[in-house]
Scaffold this motif. Structure first.
Motif, PDB file in Angstrom:
ATOM      1  N   LEU A  50       5.896   6.658   9.547  1.00 46.29           N
ATOM      2  CA  LEU A  50       5.409   5.495   8.809  1.00 46.29           C
ATOM      3  C   LEU A  50       6.531   4.563   8.371  1.00 46.29           C
ATOM      4  O   LEU A  50       6.312   3.383   8.144  1.00 46.29           O
ATOM      5  N   CYS A  51       7.721   5.094   8.242  1.00 45.40           N
ATOM      6  CA  CYS A  51       8.834   4.297   7.744  1.00 45.40           C
ATOM      7  C   CYS A  51      10.124   4.778   8.401  1.00 45.40           C
ATOM      8  O   CYS A  51      10.943   5.422   7.748  1.00 45.40           O
ATOM      9  N   PRO A  52      10.322   4.491   9.700  1.00 45.15           N
ATOM     10  CA  PRO A  52      11.460   5.047  10.427  1.00 45.15           C
ATOM     11  C   PRO A  52      12.823   4.564   9.948  1.00 45.15           C
ATOM     12  O   PRO A  52      13.799   5.277  10.052  1.00 45.15           O
ATOM     13  N   SER A  53      12.929   3.348   9.443  1.00 49.07           N
ATOM     14  CA  SER A  53      14.204   2.859   8.931  1.00 49.07           C
ATOM     15  C   SER A  53      14.190   2.988   7.415  1.00 49.07           C
ATOM     16  O   SER A  53      13.155   3.231   6.813  1.00 49.07           O
ATOM     17  N   PRO A  54      15.332   2.825   6.756  1.00 48.55           N
ATOM     18  CA  PRO A  54      15.339   2.925   5.292  1.00 48.55           C
ATOM     19  C   PRO A  54      14.301   1.988   4.666  1.00 48.55           C
ATOM     20  O   PRO A  54      14.267   0.799   4.952  1.00 48.55           O
ATOM     21  N   CYS A  55      13.425   2.557   3.861  1.00 47.48           N
ATOM     22  CA  CYS A  55      12.307   1.808   3.274  1.00 47.48           C
ATOM     23  C   CYS A  55      12.664   1.304   1.874  1.00 47.48           C
ATOM     24  O   CYS A  55      13.463   1.901   1.172  1.00 47.48           O
ATOM     25  N   SER A  56      11.985   0.237   1.507  1.00 50.10           N
ATOM     26  CA  SER A  56      12.103  -0.241   0.131  1.00 50.10           C
ATOM     27  C   SER A  56      11.271   0.671  -0.759  1.00 50.10           C
ATOM     28  O   SER A  56      10.410   1.416  -0.299  1.00 50.10           O
ATOM     29  N   GLN A  57      11.505   0.625  -2.059  1.00 52.94           N
ATOM     30  CA  GLN A  57      10.748   1.458  -2.998  1.00 52.94           C
ATOM     31  C   GLN A  57       9.261   1.132  -2.933  1.00 52.94           C
ATOM     32  O   GLN A  57       8.429   2.024  -2.973  1.00 52.94           O
ATOM     33  N   SER A  58       8.895  -0.140  -2.773  1.00 54.19           N
ATOM     34  CA  SER A  58       7.471  -0.499  -2.716  1.00 54.19           C
ATOM     35  C   SER A  58       6.828   0.051  -1.456  1.00 54.19           C
ATOM     36  O   SER A  58       5.665   0.463  -1.467  1.00 54.19           O
ATOM     37  N   ALA A  59       7.549   0.100  -0.333  1.00 49.67           N
ATOM     38  CA  ALA A  59       7.002   0.672   0.900  1.00 49.67           C
ATOM     39  C   ALA A  59       6.783   2.170   0.733  1.00 49.67           C
ATOM     40  O   ALA A  59       5.778   2.714   1.194  1.00 49.67           O
ATOM     41  N   LEU A  60       7.700   2.851   0.054  1.00 51.60           N
ATOM     42  CA  LEU A  60       7.533   4.284  -0.184  1.00 51.60           C
ATOM     43  C   LEU A  60       6.331   4.559  -1.077  1.00 51.60           C
ATOM     44  O   LEU A  60       5.631   5.541  -0.895  1.00 51.60           O
ATOM     45  N   GLU A  61       6.090   3.689  -2.064  1.00 49.56           N
ATOM     46  CA  GLU A  61       4.969   3.878  -2.983  1.00 49.56           C
ATOM     47  C   GLU A  61       3.629   3.682  -2.279  1.00 49.56           C
ATOM     48  O   GLU A  61       2.626   4.235  -2.695  1.00 49.56           O
ATOM     49  N   ARG A  62       3.586   2.885  -1.201  1.00 43.95           N
ATOM     50  CA  ARG A  62       2.331   2.632  -0.481  1.00 43.95           C
ATOM     51  C   ARG A  62       1.994   3.730   0.522  1.00 43.95           C
ATOM     52  O   ARG A  62       0.913   3.747   1.061  1.00 43.95           O
ATOM     53  N   GLN A  63       2.919   4.638   0.802  1.00 43.02           N
ATOM     54  CA  GLN A  63       2.650   5.688   1.775  1.00 43.02           C
ATOM     55  C   GLN A  63       1.587   6.643   1.244  1.00 43.02           C
ATOM     56  O   GLN A  63       1.532   6.931   0.054  1.00 43.02           O
ATOM     57  N   PRO A  64       0.726   7.140   2.132  1.00 47.84           N
ATOM     58  CA  PRO A  64      -0.328   8.057   1.687  1.00 47.84           C
ATOM     59  C   PRO A  64       0.245   9.405   1.271  1.00 47.84           C
ATOM     60  O   PRO A  64       1.284   9.829   1.757  1.00 47.84           O
ATOM     61  N   LEU A  65      -0.456  10.052   0.354  1.00 48.55           N
ATOM     62  CA  LEU A  65      -0.114  11.410  -0.033  1.00 48.55           C
ATOM     63  C   LEU A  65      -0.816  12.341   0.948  1.00 48.55           C
ATOM     64  O   LEU A  65      -2.022  12.273   1.130  1.00 48.55           O
ATOM     65  N   ILE A  66      -0.063  13.198   1.616  1.00 49.85           N
ATOM     66  CA  ILE A  66      -0.593  14.120   2.617  1.00 49.85           C
ATOM     67  C   ILE A  66      -0.489  15.536   2.064  1.00 49.85           C
ATOM     68  O   ILE A  66       0.563  15.951   1.595  1.00 49.85           O
ATOM     69  N   GLU A  67      -1.586  16.279   2.135  1.00 48.40           N
ATOM     70  CA  GLU A  67      -1.586  17.660   1.674  1.00 48.40           C
ATOM     71  C   GLU A  67      -2.265  18.530   2.732  1.00 48.40           C
ATOM     72  O   GLU A  67      -3.388  18.258   3.140  1.00 48.40           O
ATOM     73  N   VAL A  68      -1.563  19.563   3.217  1.00 47.90           N
ATOM     74  CA  VAL A  68      -2.151  20.512   4.158  1.00 47.90           C
ATOM     75  C   VAL A  68      -2.930  21.523   3.335  1.00 47.90           C
ATOM     76  O   VAL A  68      -2.357  22.260   2.538  1.00 47.90           O
ATOM     77  N   LEU A  69      -4.259  21.550   3.514  1.00 49.08           N
ATOM     78  CA  LEU A  69      -5.106  22.422   2.716  1.00 49.08           C
ATOM     79  C   LEU A  69      -5.299  23.794   3.346  1.00 49.08           C
ATOM     80  O   LEU A  69      -5.318  24.804   2.656  1.00 49.08           O
ATOM     81  N   ASP A  70      -5.461  23.826   4.679  1.00 49.56           N
ATOM     82  CA  ASP A  70      -5.760  25.095   5.342  1.00 49.56           C
ATOM     83  C   ASP A  70      -5.351  25.010   6.807  1.00 49.56           C
ATOM     84  O   ASP A  70      -5.548  23.982   7.448  1.00 49.56           O
ATOM     85  N   VAL A  71      -4.774  26.084   7.327  1.00 49.25           N
ATOM     86  CA  VAL A  71      -4.406  26.167   8.735  1.00 49.25           C
ATOM     87  C   VAL A  71      -4.918  27.494   9.271  1.00 49.25           C
ATOM     88  O   VAL A  71      -4.602  28.540   8.729  1.00 49.25           O
ATOM     89  N   THR A  72      -5.750  27.434  10.307  1.00 48.66           N
ATOM     90  CA  THR A  72      -6.215  28.642  10.988  1.00 48.66           C
ATOM     91  C   THR A  72      -6.043  28.424  12.484  1.00 48.66           C
ATOM     92  O   THR A  72      -5.599  27.365  12.919  1.00 48.66           O
ATOM     93  N   GLU A  73      -6.414  29.430  13.273  1.00 43.98           N
ATOM     94  CA  GLU A  73      -6.330  29.284  14.724  1.00 43.98           C
ATOM     95  C   GLU A  73      -7.245  28.173  15.221  1.00 43.98           C
ATOM     96  O   GLU A  73      -6.950  27.513  16.210  1.00 43.98           O
TER      97      GLU A  73
END
Length: 91
Positions: free
Chosen positions: A60-83
């Motif tokens: 989402l932000c391959p080069s150094p991002c500004s603080q506002s760009a970092l704040e707009r990134q989604p929060l990702i949470e892995v809830l469950d992993v199975t086969e």
């Protein structure tokens, strides 16, 4: 690795390798390497919250991002992993 519990299953279009940790080994595996020759191994990451966050942060932000760009990134949470599935929540 614990050799007797490790397994290999090969079919016409797929191969699966089951690895078992030795009794004294603890914690999650972050990554693994595979390939035909030790000099040309490819690295792959296991699905974990940290690895997903790192991958998406780079994508989402391959080069150094500004603080506002970092704040707009989604929060990702892995809830469950199975086969059969991976459950991820995005805010």
């Amino acid at each position: 690795l614990l050799s007797p519990e490790s397994s290999i299953s090969i079919s016409a279009h797929n191969a699966a390798v089951g690895l078992a940790k030795a009794p004294g080994s603890t914690g999650l595996w972050d990554k693994f390497s595979f390939g035909l020759e030790p000099s040309s191994l490819q690295e792959r990451l296991f699905v974990s919250e940290e690895n997903v966050d790192g991958f998406l942060g780079t994508a989402l932000c391959p080069s150094p991002c500004s603080q506002s760009a970092l704040e707009r990134q989604p929060l990702i949470e892995v809830l469950d992993v199975t086969e059969d599935r991976i459950q991820i929540r995005v805010e």
